[in-house]
Design an enzyme around this catalytic site. Structure first.
Site, PDB file in Angstrom:
ATOM      1  N   ASP A  91       0.535  -0.746   0.011  1.00 38.23           N
ATOM      2  CA  ASP A  91       0.011  -0.318  -0.177  1.00 38.23           C
ATOM      3  C   ASP A  91       0.560   1.541  -0.013  1.00 38.23           C
ATOM      4  O   ASP A  91       2.296   0.759   0.640  1.00 38.23           O
ATOM      5  CB  ASP A  91      -1.052  -0.289   1.303  1.00 38.23           C
ATOM      6  CG  ASP A  91      -0.707  -0.165   2.730  1.00 38.23           C
ATOM      7  OD1 ASP A  91       0.924   0.242   2.486  1.00 38.23           O
ATOM      8  OD2 ASP A  91      -0.683  -0.371   3.800  1.00 38.23           O
ATOM      9  N   ASP A 265      -7.991  -7.604   0.441  1.00 36.63           N
ATOM     10  CA  ASP A 265      -6.909  -7.626   2.039  1.00 36.63           C
ATOM     11  C   ASP A 265      -7.446  -7.291   3.111  1.00 36.63           C
ATOM     12  O   ASP A 265      -8.712  -6.498   3.384  1.00 36.63           O
ATOM     13  CB  ASP A 265      -5.990  -6.985   1.413  1.00 36.63           C
ATOM     14  CG  ASP A 265      -5.496  -5.464   1.914  1.00 36.63           C
ATOM     15  OD1 ASP A 265      -5.369  -5.551   3.532  1.00 36.63           O
ATOM     16  OD2 ASP A 265      -6.154  -4.962   1.068  1.00 36.63           O
ATOM     17  N   CYS A 303     -12.802 -28.945   8.434  1.00 36.85           N
ATOM     18  CA  CYS A 303     -11.617 -28.124   7.825  1.00 36.85           C
ATOM     19  C   CYS A 303     -10.237 -29.350   8.170  1.00 36.85           C
ATOM     20  O   CYS A 303     -10.275 -30.236   9.191  1.00 36.85           O
ATOM     21  CB  CYS A 303     -11.163 -26.533   8.916  1.00 36.85           C
ATOM     22  SG  CYS A 303      -9.799 -26.277   8.813  1.00 36.85           S
ATOM     23  N   CYS A 305      -7.392 -28.142   8.417  1.00 34.79           N
ATOM     24  CA  CYS A 305      -5.688 -27.047   8.726  1.00 34.79           C
ATOM     25  C   CYS A 305      -5.146 -27.755   9.870  1.00 34.79           C
ATOM     26  O   CYS A 305      -5.422 -28.494  10.658  1.00 34.79           O
ATOM     27  CB  CYS A 305      -6.357 -25.791   8.804  1.00 34.79           C
ATOM     28  SG  CYS A 305      -6.518 -25.919  10.913  1.00 34.79           S
ATOM     29  N   CYS A 308      -6.865 -27.842  13.352  1.00 34.36           N
ATOM     30  CA  CYS A 308      -8.105 -28.528  12.873  1.00 34.36           C
ATOM     31  C   CYS A 308      -7.444 -30.041  13.139  1.00 34.36           C
ATOM     32  O   CYS A 308      -8.586 -30.900  13.296  1.00 34.36           O
ATOM     33  CB  CYS A 308      -9.547 -28.219  12.272  1.00 34.36           C
ATOM     34  SG  CYS A 308      -9.390 -26.933  12.417  1.00 34.36           S
ATOM     35  N   HIS A 334      -5.237 -21.908  11.287  1.00 34.62           N
ATOM     36  CA  HIS A 334      -6.763 -21.982  10.860  1.00 34.62           C
ATOM     37  C   HIS A 334      -7.339 -20.733  10.219  1.00 34.62           C
ATOM     38  O   HIS A 334      -7.871 -21.425   9.091  1.00 34.62           O
ATOM     39  CB  HIS A 334      -7.623 -21.966  11.628  1.00 34.62           C
ATOM     40  CG  HIS A 334      -8.712 -22.479  11.891  1.00 34.62           C
ATOM     41  ND1 HIS A 334      -9.694 -23.654  11.332  1.00 34.62           N
ATOM     42  CD2 HIS A 334      -9.849 -21.466  12.272  1.00 34.62           C
ATOM     43  CE1 HIS A 334     -11.000 -23.005  10.801  1.00 34.62           C
ATOM     44  NE2 HIS A 334     -11.209 -21.940  11.360  1.00 34.62           N
TER      45      HIS A 334
END
Length: 374
Positions: A91, A265, A303, A305, A308, A334
């Site tokens: 940015d 974002d 999930c 990930c 999890c 996660h």
């Protein structure tokens, strides 16, 4: 290789495609994790990539103050410095500088401000912002703009937008011709249709490789933001990527994609993770709550990930309440994984012409709320 945007499918206003850069392809719609100070807090860069992220966001304001853009350039640029070889968007620093309020002075030339770190005095202009972002070596550079907080009166919004358009022209001139790098202009104008159109026309006349919708998610509320996106997005070129800055919660993201946004974002996945909040298909789960203390189930049974797969709600509750670093690390992993799964699901739904069904299912699952306590 040059910067190129290709649309591969549409469903209503929703779009899917890819942004190709010399450092890799960015699948759209895309969510960009925020690496404010050259790090996504609580995550290794390799772990961020494993969640499915194609691009990160870096922050000009924070990096110019510490460790300094010249130092990063001397050390090989931001990609080398932070060990992230995929694309990076930076940015312009404008939003952070404008939020300093009493610590800044705004003129036509730019903004003089005091560092929030040590009080040292700095000057940021379109030309200096372009210089800093070139030193960082980012793949996508944002034009320097001013973003007034909402609500604001029409005169203030108009004055700010027109200043941003003059700064957009100066940003374009200072950016020059950098093969493989892209400069995005930022549409401003608050919630006002006529100002948004004036801004979009000015940006199109200047010409950019991509276009951002700025000045939203600054306190106006979701209904007003969606109302603005209903007209503001279509004012931007169809053949260029469209980036909604600073958004957001999962339902914000779905609503933005529905309205033709390609990139977003937000710090929310990592910030929420550090404060004990996990985003799931059934909404947000606060692991600090006592109901999780004896729960052996994962945060989200669907999930995949690492959080999890290997850790229970009871464990997440314990490490959060004990202020252990692993709590923020696991929940951030996660959350970023969930956000990237959400983006992938939307890309697939758009390609299949099934976005309406996806959206209905998304909201239906969230309406169910968290699983029942044991």
């Amino acid at each position: 290789m040059t910067f190129r945007f290709t649309l591969s499918g549409t469903d209503g206003a929703a779009r899917t495609g890819a942004i190709d850069t010399p450092r890799g392809s960015i699948r759209t719609p895309a969510f960009m994790p925020v690496g404010t100070a050259a790090t996504v807090k609580g995550m290794f860069p390799e772990s961020v990539a494993e969640t499915g992220a194609d691009i990160l966001l870096g922050n000009t304001y924070h990096l110019m103050l510490r460790p300094g853009a010249e130092r990063i350039a001397h050390l090989g640029g931001l990609h080398e410095f932070m060990n992230w070889q995929k694309p990076i968007l930076t940015d312009s620093g404008g939003f952070q500088v404008m939020s300093l309020s009493g610590l800044r002075k705004l003129t036509e030339e730019g903004v003089t401000f005091k560092s929030h770190i040590d009080g040292s005095k700095h000057f940021l202009s379109p030309e200096r912002s372009m210089e800093i972002q070139q030193l960082l070596g980012s793949d996508i550079v944002m034009a320097f703009d001013e973003c007034p907080a909402l609500p604001a009166d029409r005169d203030r919004i108009a004055e700010s937008m027109r200043l941003s358009m003059r700064w957009a022209q100066r940003s374009r001139e200072a950016f020059g011709d950098r093969l493989g790098h892209a400069l995005f202009g930022i549409q401003q104008g608050g919630l006002e249709r006529d100002f948004r159109e004036e801004s979009a026309n000015a940006l199109r006349e200047i010409g950019f490789e991509g276009y951002a919708v700025g000045g939203l998610a600054v306190g106006e509320g979701q209904e007003a933001m969606f109302g603005c996106l209903d007209f503001a997005t279509d004012m931007l070129p169809q053949d260029k990527p469209r980036y909604l800055m600073g958004v957001g919660k999962p339902d914000d993201i779905v609503g933005a994609v529905k309205r033709g946004i390609d990139m977003m974002d937000c710090v929310l996945p990592s910030r929420s993770g550090r404060t004990g909040q996990g985003w799931t298909r059934r909404g947000m789960v606060n692991v600090k709550n006592a109901r999780h203390a004896d729960d052996p189930r994962p945060l989200d049974e669907a999930c995949t990930c690492p959080c999890c797969r290997s850790y229970s709600r009871a464990y997440l509750h314990h490490v959060q309440r004990s202020h252990e670093m692993i709590s923020g690390m696991l929940l951030t992993w996660h959350n970023l994984h969930y956000y990237q799964e959400l983006m992938q699901a939307m890309r697939e739904a758009i390609a299949a012409g099934a976005f309406a069904a996806f959206e209905a299912d998304f909201h239906a699952q969230r309406a169910e709320g968290d699983i029942e306590p044991l």
